[in-house]
Design an enzyme around this catalytic site. Structure first.
Site, short mmCIF file in Angstrom:
data_model
loop_
_atom_site.label_atom_id
_atom_site.label_comp_id
_atom_site.label_asym_id
_atom_site.label_seq_id
_atom_site.Cartn_x
_atom_site.Cartn_y
_atom_site.Cartn_z
N PHE A 114 5.59 -19.75 93.95
CA PHE A 114 6.44 -20.73 94.65
C PHE A 114 7.70 -21.04 93.84
O PHE A 114 8.83 -20.74 94.24
CB PHE A 114 5.61 -21.98 94.93
CG PHE A 114 6.40 -23.19 95.34
CD1 PHE A 114 7.33 -23.12 96.36
CD2 PHE A 114 6.18 -24.41 94.72
CE1 PHE A 114 8.06 -24.25 96.74
CE2 PHE A 114 6.90 -25.54 95.08
CZ PHE A 114 7.84 -25.46 96.10
N THR B 122 -2.05 -15.05 92.35
CA THR B 122 -1.72 -16.16 93.26
C THR B 122 -0.32 -16.01 93.85
O THR B 122 -0.02 -16.60 94.88
CB THR B 122 -1.84 -17.53 92.56
OG1 THR B 122 -0.91 -17.59 91.48
CG2 THR B 122 -3.24 -17.76 92.04
N ASN C 253 1.88 -13.91 74.19
CA ASN C 253 2.53 -12.61 74.38
C ASN C 253 4.00 -12.76 74.75
O ASN C 253 4.86 -12.02 74.25
CB ASN C 253 1.80 -11.81 75.47
CG ASN C 253 0.47 -11.25 74.99
OD1 ASN C 253 0.26 -11.06 73.79
ND2 ASN C 253 -0.43 -10.98 75.92
N TYR D 172 -7.05 -26.01 83.87
CA TYR D 172 -5.60 -26.05 84.04
C TYR D 172 -4.94 -27.00 83.05
O TYR D 172 -4.00 -26.63 82.34
CB TYR D 172 -5.27 -26.48 85.47
CG TYR D 172 -3.79 -26.54 85.78
CD1 TYR D 172 -3.03 -25.37 85.83
CD2 TYR D 172 -3.16 -27.75 86.05
CE1 TYR D 172 -1.67 -25.41 86.12
CE2 TYR D 172 -1.80 -27.80 86.35
CZ TYR D 172 -1.07 -26.63 86.39
OH TYR D 172 0.28 -26.68 86.68
N THR E 287 5.89 -30.75 93.28
CA THR E 287 7.07 -30.14 93.90
C THR E 287 6.66 -29.48 95.20
O THR E 287 5.56 -28.94 95.32
CB THR E 287 7.69 -29.11 92.94
OG1 THR E 287 7.93 -29.71 91.67
CG2 THR E 287 9.02 -28.59 93.48
#
Length: 335
Positions: free
Chosen positions: A20, A44, A107, A153, A183
């Site tokens: 998104f 996702t 990374n 998360y 958002t």
């Protein structure tokens, strides 16, 4: 007034580019004149979010899991947006969420170190947990359950912040941290379990609007164009500590549901369901730092923003998509 410097056209890497926010960020960077390399493992993210860029010569999307080492050549700036971000997704792939916030972040920081690239990491208001300070300023350390269902998360993002600051302090990497509050806008997945997407989809389907708890818990909703503007301003600044970018206008979930009914014209009813574990009671950013350092504040109020994304959600309904509450017991309006 823009208080931060302009950036010359560069080669920019965006991880999580098909998500998104990542896809909107790619659009904004291309509009500024940059060449953009996007990466996403598509766990996702959706290629449909970037299909309008298929003939754009300055954009390239490479399918890549950033938890595995990679190097696509020199880049001048990196925006690290790779992570599941909705409750439905990060509870479904919790281990992957923890890995992308740890191995993946390292990374990408290694690339920034190698090429002396600027670096901006997408963090979250979830670092504040269920806050005891209101509104939440960047100096607040948070109230997070490190072993609860949302911890995959919350703790991934908190660890990422520690890793970003360590690379700045120990290696001199030019880093920035944005703490993103709720958002919404076009390209928000209709089944991702977040407040706006859930309620908009239920209203447009004529289903009952699901309110978790009694609806008095609060959120602050920032329209995507305002969010991206704040992120870009931060990327051009010299601030290394976290900065809140969100809309300080606070709404209860029940007030938000009523506003959605008004905008959609739906006659749906409201039904109440148990509040998910560790769902924050209140959420509102203190944006004094963003105002002072970046000259930024949001411009789009909730009603205007809902009208702007209404057609997107109508098209989602026409494609047969459903709200997460109709699909998964993990749907959380507070996500």
């Amino acid at each position: 007034m823009d208080k931060v410097k302009k950036r010359e056209a560069t080669r920019v890497l965006v991880t999580g580019a098909a998500g998104f926010l990542g896809s909107h960020l790619c659009d904004a960077l291309l509009a500024e004149g940059h060449r953009v390399l996007g990466t996403d493992n598509l766990s996702t993210g959706r290629t449909a979010n970037l299909e309008h860029l298929v003939n754009e010569p300055r954009f390239e999307l490479i399918e890549q899991d950033i938890c595995e080492p990679f190097d696509f050549g020199r880049v001048d700036f990196i925006f690290n947006f790779a992570s599941p971000a909705s409750p439905v997704d990060y509870m479904r792939i919790g281990i992957e969420t923890l890995r992308v916030g740890s191995e993946g972040t390292r990374n990408v920081l290694e690339l920034a170190k190698k090429y002396r690239a600027g670096f901006l990491h997408a963090s979250t208001s979830e670092c504040y947990g269920d806050p005891t300070e209101h509104p939440q300023s960047e100096s607040y350390w948070g109230n997070v359950n490190p072993v609860g269902p949302r911890s995959v998360y919350d703790e991934a993002k908190r660890f990422s912040e520690a890793m970003v600051m360590a690379y700045h302090r120990y290696y001199g990497v030019d880093t920035r941290l944005v703490r993103i509050f709720n958002t919404y806008g076009p390209r928000l997945q209709s089944s991702d379990g977040r407040v706006i997407s859930n309620l908009m989809m239920q209203a447009l389907h004529g289903e009952d609007l699901t309110i978790y708890g009694d609806g008095t818990q609060t959120r602050s909703f920032c329209y995507v164009s305002d969010e991206i503007d704040g992120i870009l301003r931060l990327s051009r600044s010299d601030e290394h500590l976290p900065v809140n970018i969100g809309n300080p206008e606070e709404w209860t979930i029940l007030e938000c549901a009523k506003k959605i009914l008004e905008v959609t014209g739906s006659t749906s009813k409201i039904r109440f369901a148990p509040l998910p574990e560790d769902d924050p009671v209140q959420r509102r950013p203190d944006i004094a730092k963003a105002r002072q350092l970046l000259g930024w504040e949001p411009k789009i109020d909730l009603k205007t923003g809902l009208k702007l994304c209404l057609e997107y959600f109508r098209q989602s309904v026409e494609r047969g998509e459903k709200a997460a509450s109709a699909l998964s017991p993990q749907a959380q309006a507070g996500g």
